[in-house]
Design a protein around this motif. Structure first.
Motif, mmCIF file in Angstrom:
data_model
loop_
_atom_site.group_PDB
_atom_site.id
_atom_site.type_symbol
_atom_site.label_atom_id
_atom_site.label_comp_id
_atom_site.label_asym_id
_atom_site.label_seq_id
_atom_site.Cartn_x
_atom_site.Cartn_y
_atom_site.Cartn_z
ATOM 1 N N VAL A 230 0.820 -1.213 0.000
ATOM 2 C CA VAL A 230 0.000 0.000 0.000
ATOM 3 C C VAL A 230 0.853 1.263 0.000
ATOM 4 C CG1 VAL A 230 -2.048 -1.070 1.012
ATOM 5 C CG2 VAL A 230 -0.327 -0.044 2.520
ATOM 6 N N GLU A 231 2.121 1.135 0.405
ATOM 7 C CA GLU A 231 3.008 2.299 0.357
ATOM 8 C C GLU A 231 4.448 1.822 0.316
ATOM 9 O OE1 GLU A 231 2.206 5.350 3.237
ATOM 10 O OE2 GLU A 231 3.560 6.751 2.221
ATOM 11 N N SER A 232 5.291 2.561 -0.426
ATOM 12 C CA SER A 232 6.708 2.233 -0.491
ATOM 13 C C SER A 232 7.489 3.529 -0.636
ATOM 14 C CB SER A 232 6.961 1.308 -1.692
ATOM 15 O OG SER A 232 8.329 0.958 -1.736
ATOM 16 N N ALA A 233 8.558 3.668 0.157
ATOM 17 C CA ALA A 233 9.341 4.911 0.102
ATOM 18 C C ALA A 233 10.705 4.683 0.734
ATOM 19 C CB ALA A 233 8.615 6.029 0.854
ATOM 20 N N PRO A 234 11.682 5.558 0.428
ATOM 21 C CA PRO A 234 12.941 5.513 1.157
ATOM 22 C C PRO A 234 12.644 5.716 2.653
ATOM 23 C CG PRO A 234 13.107 6.956 -0.753
ATOM 24 C CD PRO A 234 11.665 6.596 -0.610
ATOM 25 N N THR A 235 13.434 5.063 3.520
ATOM 26 C CA THR A 235 13.096 5.003 4.947
ATOM 27 C C THR A 235 12.844 6.371 5.574
ATOM 28 O OG1 THR A 235 14.493 3.069 5.004
ATOM 29 C CG2 THR A 235 13.816 3.943 7.127
ATOM 30 N N ALA A 236 13.757 7.319 5.383
ATOM 31 C CA ALA A 236 13.612 8.619 6.038
ATOM 32 C C ALA A 236 12.318 9.299 5.586
ATOM 33 C CB ALA A 236 14.820 9.500 5.729
ATOM 34 N N GLU A 237 12.015 9.152 4.296
ATOM 35 C CA GLU A 237 10.814 9.794 3.765
ATOM 36 C C GLU A 237 9.545 9.156 4.336
ATOM 37 O OE1 GLU A 237 11.066 10.617 -0.381
ATOM 38 O OE2 GLU A 237 8.891 10.868 -0.592
ATOM 39 N N LEU A 238 9.573 7.826 4.460
ATOM 40 C CA LEU A 238 8.390 7.140 4.984
ATOM 41 C C LEU A 238 8.118 7.544 6.434
ATOM 42 C CD1 LEU A 238 6.467 4.646 3.896
ATOM 43 C CD2 LEU A 238 7.446 3.607 5.919
ATOM 44 N N PHE A 239 9.174 7.614 7.248
ATOM 45 C CA PHE A 239 8.979 7.996 8.652
ATOM 46 C C PHE A 239 8.556 9.464 8.766
ATOM 47 C CE2 PHE A 239 11.504 4.165 9.669
ATOM 48 C CZ PHE A 239 10.691 3.639 10.672
ATOM 49 N N ALA A 240 9.102 10.307 7.910
ATOM 50 C CA ALA A 240 8.809 11.738 8.027
ATOM 51 C C ALA A 240 7.456 12.094 7.408
ATOM 52 C CB ALA A 240 9.913 12.543 7.349
ATOM 53 N N ASN A 241 7.065 11.348 6.364
ATOM 54 C CA ASN A 241 5.898 11.757 5.603
ATOM 55 C C ASN A 241 5.075 10.555 5.130
ATOM 56 O OD1 ASN A 241 4.151 13.447 4.240
ATOM 57 N ND2 ASN A 241 5.474 13.627 2.420
ATOM 58 N N PRO A 242 4.564 9.743 6.085
ATOM 59 C CA PRO A 242 3.760 8.581 5.663
ATOM 60 C C PRO A 242 2.456 9.085 5.063
ATOM 61 C CG PRO A 242 3.632 8.866 8.060
ATOM 62 C CD PRO A 242 4.608 9.894 7.546
ATOM 63 N N ARG A 243 2.053 8.549 3.916
ATOM 64 C CA ARG A 243 0.883 9.080 3.227
ATOM 65 C C ARG A 243 -0.343 8.175 3.326
ATOM 66 N NH1 ARG A 243 1.925 13.166 -0.209
ATOM 67 N NH2 ARG A 243 -0.315 13.397 0.060
ATOM 68 N N HIS A 244 -0.127 6.864 3.412
ATOM 69 C CA HIS A 244 -1.277 5.963 3.487
ATOM 70 C C HIS A 244 -1.786 5.906 4.931
ATOM 71 C CE1 HIS A 244 -3.741 2.373 3.160
ATOM 72 N NE2 HIS A 244 -3.655 2.484 1.838
ATOM 73 N N PRO A 245 -3.108 5.987 5.129
ATOM 74 C CA PRO A 245 -3.632 5.939 6.494
ATOM 75 C C PRO A 245 -3.166 4.706 7.278
ATOM 76 C CG PRO A 245 -5.341 6.674 5.005
ATOM 77 C CD PRO A 245 -4.164 6.293 4.144
ATOM 78 N N TYR A 246 -2.956 3.585 6.591
ATOM 79 C CA TYR A 246 -2.477 2.388 7.298
ATOM 80 C C TYR A 246 -1.040 2.592 7.794
ATOM 81 C CZ TYR A 246 -1.257 -2.490 8.172
ATOM 82 O OH TYR A 246 -0.836 -3.649 8.754
ATOM 83 N N THR A 247 -0.189 3.144 6.938
ATOM 84 C CA THR A 247 1.193 3.426 7.358
ATOM 85 C C THR A 247 1.177 4.410 8.528
ATOM 86 O OG1 THR A 247 1.745 3.309 5.004
ATOM 87 C CG2 THR A 247 3.486 4.058 6.492
ATOM 88 N N GLN A 248 0.325 5.411 8.421
ATOM 89 C CA GLN A 248 0.241 6.398 9.508
ATOM 90 C C GLN A 248 -0.139 5.709 10.814
ATOM 91 O OE1 GLN A 248 -2.542 9.198 7.838
ATOM 92 N NE2 GLN A 248 -1.024 10.082 6.462
ATOM 93 N N GLY A 249 -1.052 4.735 10.755
ATOM 94 C CA GLY A 249 -1.452 3.993 11.952
ATOM 95 C C GLY A 249 -0.295 3.172 12.511
ATOM 96 N N LEU A 250 0.442 2.507 11.627
ATOM 97 C CA LEU A 250 1.568 1.680 12.081
ATOM 98 C C LEU A 250 2.658 2.526 12.731
ATOM 99 C CD1 LEU A 250 2.189 -0.805 9.116
ATOM 100 C CD2 LEU A 250 0.929 -1.234 11.215
ATOM 101 N N LEU A 251 2.836 3.742 12.222
ATOM 102 C CA LEU A 251 3.933 4.590 12.716
ATOM 103 C C LEU A 251 3.486 5.498 13.857
ATOM 104 C CD1 LEU A 251 5.736 5.734 9.433
ATOM 105 C CD2 LEU A 251 6.126 3.700 10.807
ATOM 106 N N ARG A 252 2.199 5.428 14.208
ATOM 107 C CA ARG A 252 1.663 6.371 15.191
ATOM 108 C C ARG A 252 2.406 6.306 16.520
ATOM 109 N NH1 ARG A 252 -3.959 5.909 14.270
ATOM 110 N NH2 ARG A 252 -3.513 7.263 12.508
ATOM 111 N N CYS A 253 2.908 5.127 16.851
ATOM 112 C CA CYS A 253 3.574 4.979 18.148
ATOM 113 C C CYS A 253 4.935 5.665 18.158
ATOM 114 C CB CYS A 253 3.750 3.507 18.475
ATOM 115 S SG CYS A 253 4.826 2.703 17.304
ATOM 116 N N VAL A 254 5.415 6.071 16.999
ATOM 117 C CA VAL A 254 6.766 6.639 16.946
ATOM 118 C C VAL A 254 6.677 8.139 17.202
ATOM 119 C CG1 VAL A 254 8.802 6.968 15.513
ATOM 120 C CG2 VAL A 254 7.404 4.928 15.251
ATOM 121 N N PRO A 255 7.213 8.614 18.321
ATOM 122 C CA PRO A 255 7.017 10.014 18.661
ATOM 123 C C PRO A 255 7.747 10.969 17.715
ATOM 124 C CG PRO A 255 8.371 8.892 20.332
ATOM 125 C CD PRO A 255 8.004 7.892 19.306
ATOM 126 N N VAL A 256 9.015 10.725 17.496
ATOM 127 C CA VAL A 256 9.787 11.638 16.645
ATOM 128 C C VAL A 256 10.534 10.804 15.618
ATOM 129 C CG1 VAL A 256 11.537 13.468 16.619
ATOM 130 C CG2 VAL A 256 10.177 13.068 18.677
#
Ligand SMILES: Nc1ncnc2c1ncn2[C@@H]1O[C@H](COP(=O)(O)OP(=O)(O)OP(=O)(O)O)[C@@H](O)[C@H]1O
Ligand code: SF4
Ligand SMILES: [Mg+2]
Length: 317
Positions: A230-256
């Motif tokens: 559902v989403e693929s990106a270079p690591t830094a970009e994915l953590f900084a700017n997740p675009r798919h709501p599912y990715t955003q949910g998975l990364l929600r626990c990551v504060p910074v």
């Protein structure tokens, strides 16, 4: 440059369950590509498809499946057996999948090298002992003479990692390779893999639930949900700017982004991954998505917010 591994539009089904639905990803030489997603999303099935080690009830098809430009779909069983464990190796999620209970660790490890590289027994034994030491096994000589059932789960996992490295593979597919290991050994193995990657240009497809590992080792991350990437990106970009709501949910626990601790698991999202039947239309995440509307039940576009970043969602890029 030709990618080491190319997977294009992979489909795998088991009877009326569509386990992988049009997944595409690639791994370049020297690259670590992490595959993440909740349990049952199709990560192991994707990995096993590459190695042609799916259960007999699986149906696999793809637009393209290639290793170093060589088509794997049309390859004979013997051609595949020549590659497997040799130029491309896999560390399985369940260590007993690749360890035979009837043979000692030493005979299994040396057999791989003798079969593929025609090494002498002596050279093969030396290499096996050296690799066991490098994955943190003390008294490797003793372990070589033991049977898999005499080893703890953590030791078996390390043996399997060493076995996968016997022939210096160019592609390593690692399915949750360090889950049974404590953090010190985990760090040691990740360092070993990074070194091999540098020295040998090893490409790695790494499946993990551990965001700390992803943040430390991945060049690129692909997120799987219900059989789709559902989403693929270079690591830094994915953590900084997740675009798919599912990715955003998975990364929600990551504060910074960039300050992820070891053992940081994927975030949890209410609900479960649905079982998908062939012919399913629309977004499989819609029952759990806060942004879902009626348009999510029809064909979903794939957006490319940048050349290396794509996601599958009705929301605009
Ligand atoms: N041999 C099989 N027969 C029937 N269904 C299967 C088989 N192997 C896998 N599946 C189904 O395919 C889907 C994807 O499974 P897969 O093992 O790839 O998940 P995963 O993402 O690796 O999950 P986990 O994180 O738990 O390892 C699941 O719904 C699973 O039940
Ligand atoms: S397509 Fe719709 S349901 Fe799916 S992730 Fe996007 S907004 Fe949510
Ligand atoms: Mg799995």
């Amino acid at each position: 440059m030709t990618a080491l591994l190319e997977i294009e539009q992979l489909q795998v089904s088991f009877g009326s369950t569509a386990a992988v639905r049009g997944a595409s990803l690639s791994v370049a030489r020297g690259e670590t590509h992490c595959l993440v997603g909740e349990s049952g999303c199709g990560k192991s099935v994707t990995a096993l498809s590459v190695m042609n080690l799916l259960a007999p009830n699986a149906r696999r098809s793809a637009k393209r499946l290639a290793f170093e430009g060589q088509d794997l779909l049309g390859l004979s069983d013997s051609g595949m057996a020549n590659l497997r464990g040799n130029a491309m190796a896999m560390i399985f999620q369940e260590p007993m999948t690749s360890l035979n209970p009837a043979y000692t660790v030493g005979s299994q490890m040396t057999e791989v090298l003798r079969r593929h590289k025609r090494a002498s027994q002596r050279a093969a034994t030396d290499r096996a002992a050296d690799l066991l030491a490098r994955v943190g096994i003390t008294a490797p000589g003793l372990r070589l003479g033991q049977f898999p059932h005499q080893l703890s789960g953590g030791l078996r996992q390390r043996v399997m990692i060493a076995m996968a490295l016997m022939c210096e593979p160019r592609l390593l597919i690692a399915d949750e390779p360090t889950t049974a290991l404590d953090v010190t050994v985990q760090a040691q193995i990740l360092r070993l893999l990074s070194r091999l990657q540098r020295d040998l240009g090893l490409g790695m497809l790494l499946i993990t639930h551990d965001l700390g590992i992803v943040a430390r080792v991945a060049h690129r991350v692909s997120v799987m949900y219900a059989g789709e990437v559902v989403e693929s990106a270079p690591t830094a970009e994915l953590f900084a700017n997740p675009r798919h709501p599912y990715t955003q949910g998975l990364l929600r626990c990551v504060p910074v982004p960039g300050r992820i601790k070891r053992d940081e698991p994927l975030g949890s999202i209410p609900g479960t991954v649905p079982r998908i039947a062939p012919g399913f239309a629309g977004c499989a995440f819609r029952e759990r998505c806060a942004f879902a509307d009626e348009s999510c039940s029809s064909a979903i576009p794939r957006h490319r917010p940048s050349a290396a970043h794509d996601f599958l969602c009705r929301l605009p890029a």
